[in-house]
Design a protein around this motif. Structure first.
Motif, PDB file in Angstrom:
ATOM      1  N   HIS A  37      41.855  43.589  74.940  1.00  0.00           N
ATOM      2  CA  HIS A  37      40.942  43.621  75.838  1.00  0.00           C
ATOM      3  C   HIS A  37      41.417  44.372  77.065  1.00  0.00           C
ATOM      4  N   MET A  38      40.509  44.766  78.026  1.00  0.00           N
ATOM      5  CA  MET A  38      40.435  45.490  79.277  1.00  0.00           C
ATOM      6  C   MET A  38      41.581  44.647  80.114  1.00  0.00           C
ATOM      7  N   HIS A  39      42.605  45.167  80.623  1.00  0.00           N
ATOM      8  CA  HIS A  39      43.551  44.727  81.619  1.00  0.00           C
ATOM      9  C   HIS A  39      44.045  45.970  82.481  1.00  0.00           C
ATOM     10  N   GLU A  40      44.865  45.620  83.564  1.00  0.00           N
ATOM     11  CA  GLU A  40      45.252  46.601  84.288  1.00  0.00           C
ATOM     12  C   GLU A  40      46.425  47.538  83.973  1.00  0.00           C
ATOM     13  N   LYS A  41      47.155  46.688  82.884  1.00  0.00           N
ATOM     14  CA  LYS A  41      48.110  47.687  82.433  1.00  0.00           C
ATOM     15  C   LYS A  41      47.830  48.563  81.284  1.00  0.00           C
ATOM     16  N   LEU A  42      46.578  48.542  80.916  1.00  0.00           N
ATOM     17  CA  LEU A  42      46.071  49.415  79.861  1.00  0.00           C
ATOM     18  C   LEU A  42      46.269  51.007  80.306  1.00  0.00           C
ATOM     19  N   VAL A  43      47.064  51.628  79.280  1.00  0.00           N
ATOM     20  CA  VAL A  43      47.351  52.961  79.622  1.00  0.00           C
ATOM     21  C   VAL A  43      46.062  53.841  79.423  1.00  0.00           C
ATOM     22  N   ARG A  44      46.017  54.789  80.172  1.00  0.00           N
ATOM     23  CA  ARG A  44      44.747  55.855  80.215  1.00  0.00           C
ATOM     24  C   ARG A  44      45.066  56.668  78.938  1.00  0.00           C
ATOM     25  N   PRO A  45      44.156  56.705  77.884  1.00  0.00           N
ATOM     26  CA  PRO A  45      44.463  57.645  76.535  1.00  0.00           C
ATOM     27  C   PRO A  45      44.385  59.040  77.091  1.00  0.00           C
ATOM     28  N   GLU A  46      44.511  59.934  76.136  1.00  0.00           N
ATOM     29  CA  GLU A  46      44.360  61.427  76.629  1.00  0.00           C
ATOM     30  C   GLU A  46      43.008  61.830  76.609  1.00  0.00           C
ATOM     31  N   GLU A  47      42.100  61.019  76.076  1.00  0.00           N
ATOM     32  CA  GLU A  47      40.706  61.721  75.725  1.00  0.00           C
ATOM     33  C   GLU A  47      39.858  60.263  76.179  1.00  0.00           C
ATOM     34  N   LEU A  48      38.766  60.607  77.069  1.00  0.00           N
ATOM     35  CA  LEU A  48      37.801  59.520  77.357  1.00  0.00           C
ATOM     36  C   LEU A  48      36.459  60.164  77.309  1.00  0.00           C
ATOM     37  N   GLU A  49      35.551  59.195  76.924  1.00  0.00           N
ATOM     38  CA  GLU A  49      34.158  59.598  76.641  1.00  0.00           C
ATOM     39  C   GLU A  49      33.379  59.579  78.024  1.00  0.00           C
ATOM     40  N   GLY A  50      32.758  60.303  78.599  1.00  0.00           N
ATOM     41  CA  GLY A  50      32.188  60.133  79.740  1.00  0.00           C
ATOM     42  C   GLY A  50      30.866  60.738  79.934  1.00  0.00           C
ATOM     43  N   SER A  51      29.976  60.309  80.995  1.00  0.00           N
ATOM     44  CA  SER A  51      28.878  61.010  81.370  1.00  0.00           C
ATOM     45  C   SER A  51      28.623  61.431  82.865  1.00  0.00           C
ATOM     46  N   THR A  52      27.840  62.302  83.087  1.00  0.00           N
ATOM     47  CA  THR A  52      27.825  62.831  84.489  1.00  0.00           C
ATOM     48  C   THR A  52      26.350  62.688  84.935  1.00  0.00           C
ATOM     49  N   TYR A  53      26.015  62.169  86.129  1.00  0.00           N
ATOM     50  CA  TYR A  53      24.857  61.875  86.648  1.00  0.00           C
ATOM     51  C   TYR A  53      24.429  62.719  87.850  1.00  0.00           C
ATOM     52  N   LYS A  54      23.522  63.301  88.019  1.00  0.00           N
ATOM     53  CA  LYS A  54      23.041  64.171  89.277  1.00  0.00           C
ATOM     54  C   LYS A  54      22.410  63.318  90.154  1.00  0.00           C
ATOM     55  N   ILE A  55      23.004  63.209  91.527  1.00  0.00           N
ATOM     56  CA  ILE A  55      22.036  62.458  92.689  1.00  0.00           C
ATOM     57  C   ILE A  55      21.715  63.657  93.651  1.00  0.00           C
ATOM     58  N   LYS A  56      20.482  63.763  93.779  1.00  0.00           N
ATOM     59  CA  LYS A  56      19.943  64.704  94.765  1.00  0.00           C
ATOM     60  C   LYS A  56      19.084  64.119  95.979  1.00  0.00           C
ATOM     61  N   THR A  57      19.779  64.052  97.181  1.00  0.00           N
ATOM     62  CA  THR A  57      19.145  63.310  98.028  1.00  0.00           C
ATOM     63  C   THR A  57      18.492  64.287  98.978  1.00  0.00           C
ATOM     64  N   PRO A  58      17.652  63.830 100.123  1.00  0.00           N
ATOM     65  CA  PRO A  58      16.988  64.752 101.280  1.00  0.00           C
ATOM     66  C   PRO A  58      17.757  64.940 102.343  1.00  0.00           C
ATOM     67  N   LEU A  59      19.239  64.174 102.240  1.00  0.00           N
ATOM     68  CA  LEU A  59      19.902  63.934 103.217  1.00  0.00           C
ATOM     69  C   LEU A  59      21.006  65.289 103.271  1.00  0.00           C
ATOM     70  N   SER A  60      21.121  65.783 102.025  1.00  0.00           N
ATOM     71  CA  SER A  60      22.008  66.964 101.900  1.00  0.00           C
ATOM     72  C   SER A  60      21.249  68.073 101.203  1.00  0.00           C
ATOM     73  N   GLU A  61      21.781  69.339 101.235  1.00  0.00           N
ATOM     74  CA  GLU A  61      21.192  70.562 100.392  1.00  0.00           C
ATOM     75  C   GLU A  61      21.940  70.479  99.098  1.00  0.00           C
ATOM     76  N   HIS A  62      23.203  69.834  99.072  1.00  0.00           N
ATOM     77  CA  HIS A  62      24.070  69.900  97.723  1.00  0.00           C
ATOM     78  C   HIS A  62      23.901  68.597  97.136  1.00  0.00           C
ATOM     79  N   ALA A  63      23.900  68.640  95.552  1.00  0.00           N
ATOM     80  CA  ALA A  63      23.750  67.282  95.095  1.00  0.00           C
ATOM     81  C   ALA A  63      25.080  66.720  95.091  1.00  0.00           C
TER      82      ALA A  63
END
Length: 171
Positions: A37-63
């Motif tokens: 089960h997930m708990h605070e002492k769970l050690v970070r593995p060498e590799e994790l699966e991830g996803s990246t999401y882009k946020i583009k706002t009119p407040l900034s020229e950079h996403a």
């Protein structure tokens, strides 16, 4: 149970566990004992699966790019779960760097703590910018950049099955 009087300073302690029936795992739940089960002492593995999401706002020229890395608990078993483990937010725009870094650390800490972290989605989505928010491409109103980060977390948690869509009632 007898009463004991302590007449000197306590300088250390340890918890003594007794062999009792309430501490033993019943035979029918023995397979459940190997579930991680997930708990605070769970050690970070060498590799994790991830996803990246882009946020583009009119407040900034950079996403902004929000990367959410997930840990897979109990891989290859009937108890396999994918849970968010850490978040990173990057941008060329350094104006917001300090609070964005703080937000990513807090979100990641809540993820690593274990338990139900879905409450953060609604908390973030309810943050309103005192300057009025903005309209996203397509005309959808976003009350703040923090709320849009909450939207990204919502989308990700739905994608991995952590948040389920509520079915409409027939009433």
């Amino acid at each position: 149970m007898s009463n004991k009087t302590i007449d000197q300073a306590i300088v250390g302690y340890k918890v003594v566990q007794q062999d009792s029936e309430k501490n033993k795992i019943p035979a029918d739940n023995a397979a459940e004992a190997d579930v991680i089960h997930m708990h605070e002492k769970l050690v970070r593995p060498e590799e994790l699966e991830g996803s990246t999401y882009k946020i583009k706002t009119p407040l900034s020229e950079h996403a902004l790019y929000v990367t959410i890395n997930d840990i897979v608990l109990n891989p290859g078993t009937d108890h396999e779960l994918r849970r968010p483990f850490e978040v990173f937010i990057n941008s060329k725009n350094m104006d917001q760097f300090q609070w964005i870094l703080a937000l990513t650390r807090v979100i990641s800490a809540v993820f690593r703590k274990g338990g139900d972290a879905t409450f953060m989605v609604e908390e973030l989505k309810q943050v309103f910018d005192p300057q009025g928010g903005y309209f996203k491409k397509g005309g959808r109103f976003m009350p703040s950049l923090v709320a849009e980060i909450g939207e990204v977390l919502d989308r990700h948690m739905r994608r991995i099955g952590l948040i389920k869509d509520q079915a409409l009632s027939s009433e």
